[in-house]
Scaffold this motif. Structure first.
Motif, PDB file in Angstrom:
ATOM      1  N   LYS B 390       0.809  -1.225   0.000  1.00 23.81           N
ATOM      2  CA  LYS B 390       0.000   0.000   0.000  1.00 23.81           C
ATOM      3  C   LYS B 390       0.841   1.273   0.000  1.00 23.81           C
ATOM      4  O   LYS B 390       0.391   2.337  -0.399  1.00 23.81           O
ATOM      5  CB  LYS B 390      -0.924   0.021   1.236  1.00 23.81           C
ATOM      6  N   GLY B 391       2.040   1.154   0.540  1.00 21.93           N
ATOM      7  CA  GLY B 391       2.929   2.319   0.592  1.00 21.93           C
ATOM      8  C   GLY B 391       2.640   3.254   1.749  1.00 21.93           C
ATOM      9  O   GLY B 391       3.177   4.357   1.808  1.00 21.93           O
ATOM     10  N   ASN B 392       1.776   2.853   2.681  1.00 24.18           N
ATOM     11  CA  ASN B 392       1.573   3.668   3.887  1.00 24.18           C
ATOM     12  C   ASN B 392       1.160   2.803   5.073  1.00 24.18           C
ATOM     13  O   ASN B 392       0.723   1.663   4.896  1.00 24.18           O
ATOM     14  CB  ASN B 392       0.537   4.777   3.637  1.00 24.18           C
ATOM     15  N   VAL B 393       1.320   3.382   6.269  1.00 23.42           N
ATOM     16  CA  VAL B 393       0.981   2.652   7.497  1.00 23.42           C
ATOM     17  C   VAL B 393      -0.391   3.132   7.965  1.00 23.42           C
ATOM     18  O   VAL B 393      -0.552   4.287   8.349  1.00 23.42           O
ATOM     19  CB  VAL B 393       2.025   2.922   8.603  1.00 23.42           C
ATOM     20  N   SER B 394      -1.388   2.229   7.929  1.00 18.78           N
ATOM     21  CA  SER B 394      -2.716   2.671   8.357  1.00 18.78           C
ATOM     22  C   SER B 394      -2.871   2.549   9.871  1.00 18.78           C
ATOM     23  O   SER B 394      -3.531   3.370  10.488  1.00 18.78           O
ATOM     24  CB  SER B 394      -3.807   1.914   7.613  1.00 18.78           C
ATOM     25  N   HIS B 395      -2.265   1.523  10.475  1.00 15.00           N
ATOM     26  CA  HIS B 395      -2.312   1.381  11.943  1.00 15.00           C
ATOM     27  C   HIS B 395      -0.891   1.425  12.497  1.00 15.00           C
ATOM     28  O   HIS B 395      -0.152   0.469  12.355  1.00 15.00           O
ATOM     29  CB  HIS B 395      -2.981   0.062  12.348  1.00 15.00           C
ATOM     30  N   LYS B 396      -0.565   2.550  13.096  1.00 18.40           N
ATOM     31  CA  LYS B 396       0.808   2.711  13.611  1.00 18.40           C
ATOM     32  C   LYS B 396       1.087   1.773  14.779  1.00 18.40           C
ATOM     33  O   LYS B 396       2.143   1.192  14.889  1.00 18.40           O
ATOM     34  CB  LYS B 396       1.019   4.148  14.083  1.00 18.40           C
ATOM     35  N   VAL B 397       0.120   1.659  15.696  1.00 17.68           N
ATOM     36  CA  VAL B 397       0.325   0.828  16.885  1.00 17.68           C
ATOM     37  C   VAL B 397      -0.673  -0.319  16.869  1.00 17.68           C
ATOM     38  O   VAL B 397      -1.886  -0.101  16.814  1.00 17.68           O
ATOM     39  CB  VAL B 397       0.172   1.664  18.179  1.00 17.68           C
ATOM     40  N   ASN B 398      -0.133  -1.543  16.890  1.00 15.15           N
ATOM     41  CA  ASN B 398      -0.978  -2.726  16.810  1.00 15.15           C
ATOM     42  C   ASN B 398      -0.733  -3.620  18.018  1.00 15.15           C
ATOM     43  O   ASN B 398       0.412  -3.829  18.409  1.00 15.15           O
ATOM     44  CB  ASN B 398      -0.630  -3.531  15.543  1.00 15.15           C
ATOM     45  N   TYR B 399      -1.816  -4.101  18.608  1.00  9.43           N
ATOM     46  CA  TYR B 399      -1.695  -5.053  19.720  1.00  9.43           C
ATOM     47  C   TYR B 399      -1.947  -6.429  19.132  1.00  9.43           C
ATOM     48  O   TYR B 399      -3.064  -6.699  18.664  1.00  9.43           O
ATOM     49  CB  TYR B 399      -2.688  -4.703  20.820  1.00  9.43           C
ATOM     50  N   VAL B 400      -0.928  -7.274  19.137  1.00  8.78           N
ATOM     51  CA  VAL B 400      -1.068  -8.553  18.449  1.00  8.78           C
ATOM     52  C   VAL B 400      -1.052  -9.724  19.428  1.00  8.78           C
ATOM     53  O   VAL B 400      -0.402  -9.679  20.463  1.00  8.78           O
ATOM     54  CB  VAL B 400       0.031  -8.739  17.371  1.00  8.78           C
ATOM     55  N   GLY B 401      -1.831 -10.782  19.061  1.00 11.57           N
ATOM     56  CA  GLY B 401      -1.933 -11.962  19.917  1.00 11.57           C
ATOM     57  C   GLY B 401      -2.842 -11.719  21.109  1.00 11.57           C
ATOM     58  O   GLY B 401      -2.693 -12.347  22.150  1.00 11.57           O
ATOM     59  N   VAL B 402      -3.782 -10.787  20.975  1.00 12.35           N
ATOM     60  CA  VAL B 402      -4.697 -10.477  22.072  1.00 12.35           C
ATOM     61  C   VAL B 402      -6.129 -10.635  21.556  1.00 12.35           C
ATOM     62  O   VAL B 402      -6.412 -10.315  20.405  1.00 12.35           O
ATOM     63  CB  VAL B 402      -4.430  -9.057  22.623  1.00 12.35           C
ATOM     64  N   ARG B 403      -7.018 -11.176  22.415  1.00 14.40           N
ATOM     65  CA  ARG B 403      -8.402 -11.395  21.982  1.00 14.40           C
ATOM     66  C   ARG B 403      -9.180 -10.084  22.012  1.00 14.40           C
ATOM     67  O   ARG B 403      -9.035  -9.293  22.941  1.00 14.40           O
ATOM     68  CB  ARG B 403      -9.094 -12.403  22.899  1.00 14.40           C
ATOM     69  N   THR B 404     -10.022  -9.882  21.017  1.00 13.33           N
ATOM     70  CA  THR B 404     -10.902  -8.711  21.026  1.00 13.33           C
ATOM     71  C   THR B 404     -12.307  -9.155  21.427  1.00 13.33           C
ATOM     72  O   THR B 404     -12.801  -8.783  22.470  1.00 13.33           O
ATOM     73  CB  THR B 404     -10.906  -8.027  19.644  1.00 13.33           C
TER      74      THR B 404
END
Lengths: 92, 407
Positions: B390-404
């Motif tokens: 895409k050439g851009n960062v849409s989500h700068k901060v991501n919490y990964v491996g966590v249940r929503t």
């Protein structure tokens, strides 16, 4: 305190004191000084022992005197004197 | 290179064994999971007469580090170890150790901070101490733990540095996991660490070595007011700058005897990498495994492991990652209310003024010991490839491996 102080490059590392506490006069911190009534004084020396600065010394005749270079005027001596012979006098 | 002996030991035992070989004058420590084995093992060495160390069984971590401060001020080599709440209880003394320029070495078996209570690994404890003026080294495996616990003394005690050093090892993942560790012989370690050297200072009683000595008295840590405190903090800034040069020097000397060196950071498969992950500690071992897998599939993936986090190796980072199109930062800590994880913030600040810089996204993972599995890391690489596309960062901060939500 208008003398030129050394910069961070010149000061010794570890924040060690370059001066003894004797060289750091604190007498101008306070606004009061003790005055001793020699007639009432029983020469018990409690003021000398209570002084947190060690600014009260006992003379040859046993009477206390204060070194105003270091006395911060806290008044502990006057508070502790059992015969109330010390008065704190405002000096400014 | 000197002869080495292969041992099967866990991370905590690696700390204890390396420290036994250094034979410091004082160890003052209080046991706390997952650091406990270090204290247990070391007190065995003391009880068995294998070291000359004065072991101080203190009543708290505040006392543990305070004892080390006193010992180091008197000229001793002093060591301690802690984790999580123990490190939190040391807070006041952390700044005193660095402010008084005492090269204490401390192992931190990284563990989540309460509450809720959790004994497993993340970097919340040591990240909170990142501004305390300590050098911080993060280890990937047991071998790195052993090596860092030897090198740390020379890094901190170097006359241009004189700072305390924190060796961080992930709780349980490293502290309690048995690995093959190559160890040097006692006399080789002894020659490498040598004797503690002292800077010369001019105190009120004249020039003297920087240690408490009744012959030439010194005052350490007195009240430092508006007229001097700021200057002394600048000296700590200078010491951190010096450490950036000293650490690679110590590392080169260590390589001569061990064949191992780590630098400030370590790059893997970065020559032509299009997507890369940067991180600290044990997660990076799993990242290496995933990079190998992706490379087999034709994905140009790479990694940069940051070994030294304080002082922050900005120049080395720009050199290692300036030409990489997309960078994911692995943070194993949350800085609540901040723009991102602590490592992410430092990385973004480093690259902000660079003409050539990667697109950067933060991946906060592994809190409270949550597993950073190959599957999870693969997912992060996929998200980096998407950013590249895409050439851009849409989500700068991501919490990964966590249940929503699970519905």
């Amino acid at each position: 305190m208008s003398e030129r102080k050394p910069g961070w490059r010149e000061l010794p590392r570890g924040a060690v004191s370059t001066k003894s506490s004797k060289d750091y006069k604190t007498g101008d911190w306070g606004i009061t000084k003790p005055e001793f009534d020699r007639d009432k004084c029983t020469k018990c020396t409690l003021c000398h022992f209570y002084c947190p600065e060690g600014a009260i010394s006992i003379g040859e005749e046993g009477h206390p005197s204060v070194d105003n270079d270091y006395c911060k005027g806290c008044g502990i001596c006057a508070e502790e004197c059992p015969v109330s012979c010390i008065t704190m006098v405002i000096t400014i | 290179m000197k002869k080495q002996i292969l041992m099967g030991i866990n991370g905590d035992e690696s700390v204890a064994y390396a420290t036994k070989q250094v034979n410091p004058d004082v160890v003052a420590a209080y046991p706390i999971t997952p650091q406990t084995i270090i204290v247990e093992k070391y007190s065995e060495y003391v009880a068995d007469g294998e070291v000359d160390t004065e072991f101080v069984a203190v009543e708290s971590e505040h006392s543990a580090l305070s004892s080390c401060v006193g010992a180091a001020a008197a000229g001793a080599r002093a060591f301690t170890a802690t984790a999580s709440a123990g490190l939190a209880l040391m807070w006041e003394i952390l700044y005193i150790a660095s402010g008084l320029r005492l090269p204490i070495v401390m192992a931190v078996a990284n563990r989540a901070l309460s509450g809720p209570l959790n004994i497993h690994s993340d970097h919340g404890d040591s990240m909170g101490a990142r501004d305390s003026g300590w050098i911080q080294i993060y280890c990937e495996n047991g071998q790195e733990v052993y090596d860092a616990c030897l090198e740390a003394w020379r890094m901190g005690e170097h006359l241009d540095v004189q700072l305390p050093v924190m060796v961080c090892l992930d709780g349980f993942t490293l502290s309690h996991t048995m690995e093959n560790v190559l160890t040097l012989q006692d006399e080789v370690v002894k020659a490498f660490v040598g004797e503690r050297e002292f800077i010369e200072v001019e105190g009120h009683a004249g020039k003297t070595e920087f240690r408490l000595n009744p012959e030439v008295p010194l005052t350490m840590g007195p009240v430092d007011l508006q007229d001097y405190y700021f200057e002394h903090k600048l000296q700590q800034v200078e010491a951190m700058d010096h450490a950036l040069n000293v650490i690679p020097e110590v590392d080169a000397a260590y390589e001569k005897i061990s064949g191992r060196s780590y630098g400030l950071l370590h790059s893997y498969m970065m020559e032509d990498a299009e997507v890369a992950l940067l991180g600290l500690g044990s997660t990076m071992g799993t990242v290496r495994y995933v990079v190998d897998e992706l490379r087999k599939e034709g994905v140009k993936a790479g990694l940069v492991k940051m070994r030294v986090y304080r002082p922050f190796p900005s120049e080395a980072l720009i050199e290692a990652l300036g030409e990489t199109p997309v960078l994911g930062v692995l943070d194993k800590a949350i800085s609540f209310g901040s723009p991102g994880g602590p490592l992410f913030e430092d990385v973004v600040t480093t690259f902000f003024d660079e003409a050539e810089r990667p697109l950067i996204a933060d991946y906060i993972h592994g809190l409270g010991g949550r597993d950073a599995s190959p599957k999870l890391l693969r997912g992060i690489f996929e998200s980096l490839l998407e950013i590249k596309e895409k050439g851009n960062v849409s989500h700068k901060v991501n919490y990964v491996g966590v249940r929503t939500e699970v519905r």
